[in-house]
Write a protein that holds these residues in place. Structure first.
Motif, mmCIF file in Angstrom:
data_model
loop_
_atom_site.group_PDB
_atom_site.id
_atom_site.type_symbol
_atom_site.label_atom_id
_atom_site.label_comp_id
_atom_site.label_asym_id
_atom_site.label_seq_id
_atom_site.Cartn_x
_atom_site.Cartn_y
_atom_site.Cartn_z
ATOM 1 N N GLY A 178 -44.831 -58.291 -14.405
ATOM 2 C CA GLY A 178 -44.936 -56.417 -14.806
ATOM 3 C C GLY A 178 -44.316 -56.125 -13.381
ATOM 4 O O GLY A 178 -43.433 -54.816 -13.582
ATOM 5 N N VAL A 179 -42.742 -57.298 -12.261
ATOM 6 C CA VAL A 179 -41.287 -56.618 -12.252
ATOM 7 C C VAL A 179 -40.756 -55.913 -13.325
ATOM 8 O O VAL A 179 -40.520 -54.674 -12.231
ATOM 9 C CB VAL A 179 -41.426 -57.461 -11.634
ATOM 10 C CG1 VAL A 179 -39.831 -56.798 -10.852
ATOM 11 C CG2 VAL A 179 -42.741 -58.237 -10.475
ATOM 12 N N MET A 180 -40.072 -56.876 -13.834
ATOM 13 C CA MET A 180 -39.205 -56.160 -14.572
ATOM 14 C C MET A 180 -39.599 -54.462 -14.975
ATOM 15 O O MET A 180 -39.277 -54.048 -15.646
ATOM 16 C CB MET A 180 -37.951 -57.351 -15.832
ATOM 17 C CG MET A 180 -38.180 -58.177 -14.705
ATOM 18 S SD MET A 180 -36.732 -58.175 -13.659
ATOM 19 C CE MET A 180 -34.993 -57.027 -14.113
ATOM 20 N N ILE A 187 -21.544 -52.988 -7.523
ATOM 21 C CA ILE A 187 -22.600 -53.780 -6.727
ATOM 22 C C ILE A 187 -23.049 -54.994 -8.112
ATOM 23 O O ILE A 187 -23.536 -54.717 -8.696
ATOM 24 C CB ILE A 187 -23.794 -53.275 -6.861
ATOM 25 C CG1 ILE A 187 -23.609 -52.146 -4.877
ATOM 26 C CG2 ILE A 187 -24.790 -54.576 -5.780
ATOM 27 C CD1 ILE A 187 -24.608 -51.239 -5.123
ATOM 28 N N SER A 188 -22.457 -56.634 -7.218
ATOM 29 C CA SER A 188 -22.700 -57.960 -8.554
ATOM 30 C C SER A 188 -24.227 -58.542 -7.977
ATOM 31 O O SER A 188 -23.735 -58.634 -7.009
ATOM 32 C CB SER A 188 -20.718 -57.794 -8.172
ATOM 33 O OG SER A 188 -20.418 -57.687 -9.000
ATOM 34 N N SER A 189 -24.792 -58.728 -8.891
ATOM 35 C CA SER A 189 -25.205 -60.075 -8.524
ATOM 36 C C SER A 189 -24.665 -61.019 -8.504
ATOM 37 O O SER A 189 -24.360 -61.064 -9.493
ATOM 38 C CB SER A 189 -26.676 -60.205 -10.049
ATOM 39 O OG SER A 189 -27.150 -58.357 -10.279
ATOM 40 N N VAL A 190 -25.645 -62.040 -7.859
ATOM 41 C CA VAL A 190 -25.331 -63.367 -8.160
ATOM 42 C C VAL A 190 -25.199 -63.987 -8.831
ATOM 43 O O VAL A 190 -26.159 -63.800 -10.109
ATOM 44 C CB VAL A 190 -25.726 -64.623 -6.293
ATOM 45 C CG1 VAL A 190 -25.195 -65.761 -6.863
ATOM 46 C CG2 VAL A 190 -25.700 -63.520 -5.644
ATOM 47 N N ILE A 191 -24.201 -64.955 -10.147
ATOM 48 C CA ILE A 191 -23.947 -65.648 -11.312
ATOM 49 C C ILE A 191 -25.496 -66.493 -10.788
ATOM 50 O O ILE A 191 -26.077 -67.214 -10.468
ATOM 51 C CB ILE A 191 -22.975 -66.349 -11.398
ATOM 52 C CG1 ILE A 191 -21.290 -65.269 -11.770
ATOM 53 C CG2 ILE A 191 -23.158 -66.769 -12.808
ATOM 54 C CD1 ILE A 191 -20.576 -65.693 -11.344
ATOM 55 N N TYR A 204 -32.404 -61.167 -12.849
ATOM 56 C CA TYR A 204 -34.193 -60.915 -13.389
ATOM 57 C C TYR A 204 -35.443 -61.954 -12.966
ATOM 58 O O TYR A 204 -34.904 -62.977 -12.628
ATOM 59 C CB TYR A 204 -33.677 -61.651 -14.613
ATOM 60 C CG TYR A 204 -35.675 -61.669 -15.842
ATOM 61 C CD1 TYR A 204 -35.785 -60.630 -15.807
ATOM 62 C CD2 TYR A 204 -36.048 -62.979 -15.715
ATOM 63 C CE1 TYR A 204 -36.759 -60.651 -16.872
ATOM 64 C CE2 TYR A 204 -37.275 -63.190 -16.050
ATOM 65 C CZ TYR A 204 -37.586 -62.045 -16.857
ATOM 66 O OH TYR A 204 -38.700 -61.868 -17.593
ATOM 67 N N CYS A 205 -36.037 -60.992 -12.680
ATOM 68 C CA CYS A 205 -37.203 -61.633 -11.405
ATOM 69 C C CYS A 205 -38.194 -62.427 -12.842
ATOM 70 O O CYS A 205 -38.900 -61.281 -13.363
ATOM 71 C CB CYS A 205 -38.141 -60.113 -10.197
ATOM 72 S SG CYS A 205 -36.384 -60.267 -9.382
ATOM 73 N N MET A 206 -38.646 -63.343 -12.259
ATOM 74 C CA MET A 206 -39.620 -63.465 -13.173
ATOM 75 C C MET A 206 -41.376 -63.425 -12.736
ATOM 76 O O MET A 206 -42.367 -63.508 -13.723
ATOM 77 C CB MET A 206 -40.052 -65.154 -12.692
ATOM 78 C CG MET A 206 -38.865 -65.959 -13.200
ATOM 79 S SD MET A 206 -38.288 -66.144 -14.637
ATOM 80 C CE MET A 206 -39.522 -67.038 -15.348
#
Length: 396
Positions: free
Chosen positions: A114-116, A179-183, A109-111
């Motif tokens: 508008g990005v998400m 492909i996994s995101s970092v926790i 998730y990016c803060m």
């Protein structure tokens, strides 16, 4: 009459040739109905940057500073960055017809505002694509109604950051077919120097050697501290990360992104250039020791023995040495930091095992420190050779 016929025949021939060209829609560059013909393009191996996308019936510009990319790779698989997460999808091309399969992506998730929303719109529109057109350097995708939904320009690779000296933060990693995101809440880092590399594996610090020959990279044996973190999944992620490092055979850097590949060319670790966090202040922060560097070994603090340091604005440092409370003077000048002889209480602790030896080592090392660095919530005390000997983390 004969002269008239001689003049008319060439004109008639010209008219026939012109008519044939119009029917073939090729001689004048105009398709039937006045549409200009557009040359085909081989998409395989090309990379594109999103310029605009359809929203509420019109095309809107992609957000600045948040590149969305599309890479047509091997085995009819496309992917790239959707602005925050990495994604991939299968694709098929038949002439000007093109379709994409369901897109899979990491789950970060990016803060940034508008990005998400842009990412969601982009991945959704990708699934509606039916045809494409390449015109004047722009690649445009159309939906089933012939409406433009995505427009790209050819990607121009940015100047790559240097491998050595850049702080890299892991964004995602590849295991099996996933492909996994970092926790969330964990940070995995890598910093390459001329002598080796290391960083945080999410819980423990690690260090090792590497060699580079062109784009080839080989990672040597890794060492690490031996703390245990209770957050769910962190230790499994750490084990996976360290295992993938051992499989690395090559690397690539594009702009602020570092990718490490295995012997099959599979992208196994994807990093981005770290944004340096605001450093905690040395004075007044509660620092907890995580590891000690003695000789050629880096040791974790013995479980159950907390070693702490609090720097006061009176030039005194106090804390727990694991069993006894200690106190010492310190002198600070720029990045230079030295300590006077340490005094302490005189208790003897039988448990945990080894705590008294650890305490003696810590107090001895403290007096040998010459400088310090702070990166975010991490404090490192360095000896006269610039070696990080005592590593602390700010305690919340």
């Amino acid at each position: 009459m004969k002269d008239t016929m001689r003049k008319a025949l060439p004109l008639a021939g010209t008219a026939l040739v012109l008519a044939a060209c119009l029917l073939a829609a090729g001689c004048t560059g105009q398709a039937p109905g006045g549409n200009e013909t557009v040359p085909a393009i081989d998409l395989d191996g090309t990379t594109w940057d999103l310029v605009s996308y359809a929203q509420n019936g019109s095309m809107v510009n992609a957000l600045e500073g948040t590149p969305v990319t599309l890479v047509f790779g091997e085995n009819k698989t496309a992917g790239g960055s959707a602005g925050c997460n990495h994604y991939s999808a299968s694709y098929t091309v038949n002439g000007k017809a093109i379709t994409f399969g369901p897109a899979g992506s990491t789950l970060m998730y990016c803060m940034k505002p508008g990005v998400m929303d842009q990412e969601s719109a982009y991945l959704g529109l990708l699934g509606t694509v039916k045809t494409y057109e390449f015109r004047d350097g722009a690649l445009t995708f159309f939906d089933g109604n012939g409406t433009a939904v995505l427009e790209f320009k050819k990607h121009v690779p940015p100047t790559p950051e240097p491998l050595v000296g850049t702080d890299w933060t892991l964004a995602s990693y590849h295991t099996g077919d996933a492909i996994s995101s970092v926790i969330a809440g964990t940070t995995v880092t890598a910093v390459f120097t001329e002598d080796g590399f290391g960083g945080s594996a999410g819980c423990n610090h690690y260090f090792g050697t590497y060699t580079v020959d062109g784009a080839k990279m080989t990672v040597g044996a890794l060492g690490f501290t031996e703390m245990y973190c209770e957050n769910p999944g962190v230790m499994d992620q750490e084990s996976t990360y360290l295992g993938l490092l051992g499989s690395v055979a090559s690397f690539a850097i594009e702009g602020e992104e570092l990718t490490l590949m295995d012997a099959n060319g599979t992208k196994v670790l994807m990093f981005v250039k770290a944004v340096p966090p605001e450093p905690e202040p040395l004075v007044g922060t509660n620092w907890t020791l995580e590891s000690l560097h003695t000789g050629d070994a880096v040791s974790s603090v013995i479980a159950g023995s907390g070693i702490t340091a609090v720097f006061g604005d009176d030039g005194k440092v106090t804390g727990s040495a694991g069993c006894n409370n200690y106190f010492a003077s310190y002198n600070l000048s720029g990045s230079s930091l030295t300590f006077g002889p340490a005094g302490s209480t005189k208790m003897s602790c039988a448990e945990p095992e080894g705590v008294m030896e650890q305490e003696s080592t810590y107090l001895g090392l403290l007096e040998a420190m010459k400088s310090y660095t702070i990166e975010g919530d991490r404090l490192s005390l360095l000896d006269e050779n610039g070696t990080a000997v005592l590593d602390f983390r700010a305690k919340a």
